[in-house]
Enzyme design. Structure first.
Site, short mmCIF file in Angstrom:
data_model
loop_
_atom_site.label_atom_id
_atom_site.label_comp_id
_atom_site.label_asym_id
_atom_site.label_seq_id
_atom_site.Cartn_x
_atom_site.Cartn_y
_atom_site.Cartn_z
N GLY A 1 -5.31 -5.91 6.12
CA GLY A 1 -6.41 -4.99 6.34
C GLY A 1 -7.51 -5.47 7.27
N ARG B 1 -13.92 -7.37 -2.26
CA ARG B 1 -13.33 -7.22 -0.92
C ARG B 1 -12.77 -5.80 -0.76
NH1 ARG B 1 -8.00 -5.70 1.07
NH2 ARG B 1 -7.67 -6.69 3.09
N VAL B 2 -13.05 -5.19 0.35
CA VAL B 2 -12.51 -3.87 0.64
C VAL B 2 -11.67 -3.98 1.91
CG1 VAL B 2 -13.09 -1.50 1.29
CG2 VAL B 2 -14.41 -2.66 -0.47
N GLY B 3 -10.49 -3.39 1.88
CA GLY B 3 -9.60 -3.46 3.04
C GLY B 3 -9.73 -2.24 3.94
N THR C 1 -0.56 0.39 6.81
CA THR C 1 -0.37 -0.63 5.79
C THR C 1 -0.23 -1.98 6.46
OG1 THR C 1 1.09 -1.50 4.06
CG2 THR C 1 2.12 -0.09 5.72
N THR D 1 0.88 -1.17 0.00
CA THR D 1 0.00 0.00 0.00
C THR D 1 0.91 1.21 0.00
OG1 THR D 1 -1.92 -0.94 1.12
CG2 THR D 1 -1.49 1.32 1.63
N1 ASP Z 1 -3.95 -2.76 4.03
C1 ASP Z 1 -4.10 -3.14 2.66
C2 ASP Z 1 -5.33 -3.98 2.52
O1 ASP Z 1 -5.57 -4.82 3.35
C3 ASP Z 1 -2.93 -3.89 2.14
C4 ASP Z 1 -1.61 -3.43 2.64
O2 ASP Z 1 -1.46 -2.40 3.22
O3 ASP Z 1 -0.62 -4.15 2.47
O4 ASP Z 1 -6.02 -3.85 1.55
#
Ligand code: ASP
Length: 328
Positions: free
Chosen positions: A248, A222-224, A245, A194
């Site tokens: 999620g 899917r939403v993080g 990051t 991210t």
């Molecule tokens: N946090 C992001 C998600 O879960 C992915 C990431 O930060 O690595 O979509």
């Protein structure tokens, strides 16, 4: 000379305490901190060539944001400028170079928050917005809503002059090959990444922004945490600005970025103490991998993560600047 030596030593001491950086003795006039994702980022997984590319891009993102701050611009504009550089680079999992869902498509999430008035905007599951952070900003600035998903978000973007592109723009061979690998081997490592930025501007205003392609092989729709205010992004002029990051699902369940500000607000924790509590204890204890970058209202910086590495960097008005990848 002695003063410089003392300053350098005190900097080292602060830095050794969990990436806590006191930007200077007095409040700096501006601070910018960025990240390009946390995860299993080790020297072993990296070539010197790749290391150079990441370092150069992170520096470019810092420079873009700092230019805004130096000229008296807003933390919102600085955060946006830094994120744009990382979204436009195929190196990071955001914008160009976003990872693939289980269906072999790219679905991106982003959010931005203004610490002055807690105004915020976010987009989720967008497939055509070239720079999702601009989509998030359009939602914040041109609609009465905070989060708009899919086609609705793309319509808001288009209506407000944000560029839409064909889905093929987001394709990169590297992410496609990795998607195929995960599909075949159901591989469990390093499925995320991210980008994010937080800033304190000369006017004392904080802002935070986050943008992502999510997790490789995620389910369609899917939403993080990245577009969820309080989970992936939070900014409040009374406390701090945070961008997260990591995995999620954990960041949403533990409401990570809000939790850090709440510990500061209600318990009087310092930024670093709050970040340690949430990232190194609460999340780590349950297997929630990831990290945060943050700056508080006094210009203190935290870059705290419980993974082997996190692409990260900061710059301050005192011309202190650093870009780092690994833990040590
Ligand atoms: N946090 C992001 C998600 O879960 C992915 C990431 O930060 O690595 O979509």
């Amino acid at each position: 000379m002695i003063r410089n030596l003392l300053l350098f030593l005190s900097f080292l001491v602060f830095f050794s305490f969990g990436q806590n950086i006191r930007a200077q003795e007095q409040k700096p006039s501006y601070v910018l901190v960025i990240h390009g994702g946390a995860g299993v980022i080790t020297k072993k997984n990296m070539t010197p060539e790749k290391e150079k590319q990441y370092t150069a891009k992170l520096k470019e993102a810092l420079q873009a944001g700092e230019k805004v701050l130096k000229n008296g611009g807003s933390s919102l504009d600085a955060v946006t400028a830094s994120i744009l550089v990382m979204e436009n680079s195929p190196l990071f999992n955001a914008g160009k170079g976003a990872v693939f869902t289980a269906e072999g498509t790219n679905e991106m999430d982003a959010s931005i928050m203004d610490g002055r008035d807690l105004n915020a905007g976010a987009v989720a599951s967008v497939r055509h917005i070239k720079n999702p952070i601009l989509g998030a900003r359009a939602v914040m600035e041109h609609t009465p809503h905070v989060l708009i998903i899919g086609e609705g978000a793309e319509e808001v973007a288009a209506k407000n002059g944000v560029e839409l592109v064909d889905t093929s723009y987001f394709f990169t061979q590297k992410r496609w090959d990795y998607f195929q690998k995960v599909k075949k081997e159901k591989e469990e490592v390093e499925k995320h990444g991210t980008v994010g930025a937080v800033a304190l501007d000369m006017h004392g205003n904080l802002a935070a922004g986050t943008s992502t392609g999510g997790m490789t092989y995620k389910m369609k729709g899917r939403v993080g945490d990245s577009p969820i205010i309080g989970a992936g992004t939070y900014a409040d002029n009374n406390t701090c600005a945070v961008s997260a990051t990591g995995h999620g699902e954990y960041f949403m369940r533990y409401v990570v970025t809000y939790d850090i500000t709440a510990l500061m607000k209600y318990k009087g924790y310092s930024l670093q103490k709050a970040a340690n509590e949430v990232i190194m204890h609460k999340l780590k204890d349950v297997g929630g991998d990831g990290g945060i970058i943050a700056v508080d209202k006094n210009g203190n910086i935290s870059m705290t993560f419980n993974t082997p590495g996190m692409f990260r960097g900061y710059v301050t008005s005192e011309e202190k600047s650093e870009v780092r990848i690994y833990k040590d």
